[in-house]
Design an enzyme around this catalytic site. Structure first.
Site, PDB file in Angstrom:
ATOM      1  N   GLY A 143     -40.705  11.309 -26.644  1.00 42.21           N
ATOM      2  CA  GLY A 143     -41.317  10.177 -27.347  1.00 42.21           C
ATOM      3  C   GLY A 143     -42.404  10.605 -28.311  1.00 42.21           C
ATOM      4  CB  THR A 162     -49.757   2.879 -25.277  1.00 39.36           C
ATOM      5  OG1 THR A 162     -48.931   2.540 -24.167  1.00 39.36           O
ATOM      6  CG2 THR A 162     -50.558   1.650 -25.664  1.00 39.36           C
ATOM      7  N   GLY A 163     -46.685   2.446 -26.083  1.00 40.50           N
ATOM      8  CA  GLY A 163     -45.584   1.522 -26.362  1.00 40.50           C
ATOM      9  C   GLY A 163     -44.341   2.257 -26.822  1.00 40.50           C
ATOM     10  NE  ARG A 207     -37.967   8.238 -26.002  1.00 40.52           N
ATOM     11  CZ  ARG A 207     -39.198   7.810 -25.810  1.00 40.52           C
ATOM     12  NH1 ARG A 207     -39.911   8.296 -24.815  1.00 40.52           N
ATOM     13  NH2 ARG A 207     -39.728   6.903 -26.595  1.00 40.52           N
ATOM     14  CB  THR A 233     -48.443   6.119 -22.679  1.00 38.54           C
ATOM     15  OG1 THR A 233     -47.057   6.305 -22.635  1.00 38.54           O
ATOM     16  CG2 THR A 233     -49.145   7.355 -23.219  1.00 38.54           C
ATOM     17  N   GLY A 255     -42.221   4.484 -28.396  1.00 36.62           N
ATOM     18  CA  GLY A 255     -42.547   5.676 -29.159  1.00 36.62           C
ATOM     19  C   GLY A 255     -41.772   5.825 -30.444  1.00 36.62           C
TER      20      GLY A 255
END
Ligand code: SD4
Length: 326
Positions: free
Chosen positions: A215, A236-237, A213, A185, A239
């Site tokens: 995030g 980031t990563g 979905r 992201t 969520g």
């Protein structure tokens, strides 16, 4: 760069919670005498995004324009498979985008589950500027975008379609554990010459996610938070982990209580480590910027980096990782 242990000695910010790591009190000198402006953003695609933001910042433009134009670069780049057009689709083969934006006045706009529009960040900005709301989702967000002149486009590229078909054929299950499908992201924070901070965050979300979905990236306080008096943070990563701990709000509040950006990011990662049992399998990267222009980062697993641009600096930096420190 900022010393990871640097600490902003602000007399008005004396009260620090018991959860603060001892090291947070270290008074290593603040090495970052950054003149403004400054822009930082996540991952390698942060470099070209920062360049676009810099065009605005170097001319004395507003940080809000900078963080919007910056992240529009990866949104339109089909080689970047985690943001905008060319992003990895959900399990049904639909590319659904999440984005949000926030400025120094605390104004915020967001879109979730937006399809067919290349620049969700610009739609999020319009939600902020033209509606009494913060967040529009799905069909309503698309209708709002189309009513405001955005064009419907195909976001699924032939390459991503082929990869999705292969994924389906292999009957692989969705996993939000750390892997390339869940990365990258773009989140961006900028302070302009006038000292105004803004942030943006935009993503196609987890690859092959369950349809529907959403995030952390479009959620104010999870994927992005900005407070004009303190600073901002982006995530980031995975969520779900960020949402459960309201990560970027936490980072900004920790900075409010006196932590430097790097220590605040570390504390937010440690919160995840304390609260979420299988956190080791995930990646989370936080970056943060305070209004003095000091920045910092921290992540769970090694491998997260971010891009910095100032008058005299154009570079990538690796974030320190919690699992490497243990
Ligand atoms: C999400 N946080 O949708 C996003 C994915 C991401 O780097 O950040 N990847 O959960």
């Amino acid at each position: 760069m900022v010393s990871r242990r640097s600490f902003i000695a602000k007399s008005t910010l004396a009260v620090v919670g018991a959860g603060l790591s001892k090291s947070g009190f270290s008074t290593n000198s603040i090495q970052n005498n950054n003149k403004l402006p400054i822009v930082i953003s996540t991952w390698n695609h942060g470099l070209p995004a920062n360049e676009a933001a810099w065009k605005v910042l170097s001319k004395g433009g507003h940080s809000l324009d900078a963080v919007e134009s910056g992240v529009r670069i990866p949104e339109a780049d089909t080689k970047i498979i985690t943001v905008g057009k060319g992003g990895i689709p959900d399990a049904d083969g639909n590319v659904t985008l999440d984005a949000c934006i926030m400025d120094e006045k605390g104004r915020a706009g967001s879109v979730t589950y937006l399809q067919h529009i290349v620049h969700p960040i610009s739609v999020a900005r319009l939600v902020m500027e033209k509606t009494p709301h913060v967040m529009l989702s799905g069909k309503g967000a698309l209708k709002f975008a189309l009513n405001n002149g955005f064009k419907k486009e195909k976001l699924l590229t032939p390459e991503r379609k082929a990869a999705w078909k292969k994924w389906k054929k292999e009957k692989r299950k969705f996993s939000n554990e750390i892997n390339i499908e869940n990365h990258d992201t773009i989140g961006m924070l900028a302070i302009d010459k006038a000292g105004r901070i803004s942030g943006s965050c935009t993503t196609s979300g987890m690859g092959y996610k369950l349809p529907g979905r959403v995030g952390d990236s479009p959620i104010i306080g999870a994927g992005l938070f900005v407070d004009g008096e303190i600073g901002g943070a982006v995530a980031t990563g995975s969520g779900e982990l960020v949402m459960k701990t309201l990560g970027t709000f936490l980072v900004v509040e920790l900075m409010r209580n006196g932590m430097s950006p790097d220590v605040a990011c570390e504390e937010a990662v440690k919160r995840i480590a304390r609260k979420i049992p299988d956190y080791e399998k995930h990646q989370i990267g936080y970056i943060a910027l305070n209004i003095s222009g000091e920045y910092g980062s921290f992540c769970i697993n090694p491998g997260f980096n971010f891009a910095i641009k100032t008058d005299d600096k154009t570079e990538m930096e690796d974030a320190e990782a919690w699992l490497k420190k243990l």
